[in-house]
Design a protein around this motif. Structure first.
Motif: not given
Length: 382
Positions: A282-286, A319-320, A336-339
């Motif tokens: 996922l990535t946090v967009f807020d 990035t993605d 950030e993108w995180a697993r």
């Protein structure tokens, strides 16, 4: 005001389109996400007088994240600005800037002025209000209906894979006259046909034994099972269908069993995946939110939602499409993108893995009262 997502099927000369109307209010976010998860393409509706709102920004971010093409923008309520071209162009520019800021490409996107009201017309008359567009002689483009009739289907790819049918809990009925137990459903992948035995998840996982029913008939519907439909030999991806059931494996009320949740149905020989522990990307967009280990969030997936707890951040990338790097950090910053690995706090959830059925792996995270992140499930652990 839209509360529940509604689906209406349009028949054109060469194709059919199912339009999913979703609510814009944050209170009904789960229903909005449901519509977005099912969409092959989007028409963004923006009030021409108010311009883009915070919800508009949220929707644009999710369209980008889920790679849903924005094919048209409807600037509505033109009657409130006296059908002026200057107001239309000003709001169009604001929408273009918003999309540009979030990486949404508008090269082939059509901007369409519209209105639901026109003086002298009955409120119940069909159409877009601006009859014949006589009030906007400065516009020579298509109406929304005309645009849909000539939709570029090369930009849409129907999904492949085993049969998966998504059912909203509010569209299940026990005693439709002359039909019996029924549900309105959206075919997401594969095909559904009479005499096929479907297994319902996560209901089966919760009960500890398969919850199944055999399909008695399939019909194309205009959005509600009580509306007369067209009997068909099978339902295909992106078709809204009415399903009649027989040989149901449980005695409880079908509506009570489905109430308050979303369900995925698939053949009993290849049922939908369901789990309590998941690996997500996922990535946090807020920009104001940092997600932390130990927190509990609400995950919206297809037509369901579930409380999940963040157990561990496994890896990150900027990035993605970058390379994953292992991490022992316990927070996920905006952008950030995180697993990660999560546990469903209350009950299991039906969700597919991105490499097999990507359309049913998508989710949105709400933290507090707002949507803050989106992503996909990459593994159902258990």
């Amino acid at each position: 005001m839209t509360i529940l997502p509604s689906m209406v099927r349009f028949q054109f000369d060469q194709h059919r389109i199912t339009v999913i109307d979703t609510p814009g209010q944050e209170t009904y976010a789960n229903n909005r996400f449901f519509g977005m998860f099912q969409a092959d393409a989007a028409i963004l509706v923006v009030d021409v007088k108010q311009g883009p709102q915070p919800i508009t920004t949220q929707v644009v971010r999710i369209l980008k994240g889920f790679e849903i093409p924005l094919m048209a923008v409807a600037l509505t309520k033109m009657d409130r600005v006296d059908y002026e071209e200057s107001a239309f162009r000003e709001t169009e520019e604001l929408v273009r800037l918003l999309c540009e800021d979030h990486g949404v490409v508008l090269d082939n996107t059509t901007f369409i002025p519209t209105s639901a009201y026109s003086p002298g017309r009955d409120i119940h008359e069909p159409g877009e209000g601006i009859l014949g567009y006589e009030k906007i002689d400065w516009y020579d483009g298509p109406s929304i209906y005309e645009y849909m009739s000539k939709l570029d289907h090369q930009r849409i790819r129907p999904p492949a894979g085993p049969c998966r049918v998504v059912i909203h809990g509010s569209e299940v009925y026990d005693n439709v006259p002359g039909i019996g137990k029924t549900a309105t459903a959206l075919v997401e992948a594969g095909s559904v046909r009479p005499e096929q035995t479907l297994q319902f998840e996560p209901l089966s996982a919760e009960k500890g034994s398969p919850v199944t029913a055999r399909v008695r008939s399939v019909q194309l519907t205009r959005g509600h099972i009580a509306t007369p439909g067209i009997p068909v030999p099978e339902g295909h991806p992106r078709q809204l269908v009415g399903l009649a059931f027989k040989n149901v494996s449980f005695k409880e009320s079908l509506r009570d069993l489905f109430k308050g949740r979303g369900v995925i149905a698939g053949p009993s020989s290849n049922p939908p995946k369901v789990g309590k522990r998941l690996r997500l990307e996922l990535t946090v967009f807020d920009p104001d939110t940092v997600l932390k280990v130990g927190e509990v969030w609400t995950m919206h997936v297809h037509v369901d939602r579930a409380a999940i707890a963040l157990d561990k951040v496994l890896a990150k990338r900027p990035t993605d499409s970058g390379d994953w790097e292992d991490t022992d950090e316990e927070g996920i910053l905006p952008g950030e993108w995180a697993r990660i690995e999560v546990t469903c706090a209350n009950r299991p959830v039906a969700i597919e893995e991105a490499d097999t059925l990507p359309m049913l792996s998508k989710f949105v995270i709400r933290h507090g009262k707002k949507a803050v992140a989106y992503g996909r499930c990459v593994k159902v652990i258990e």
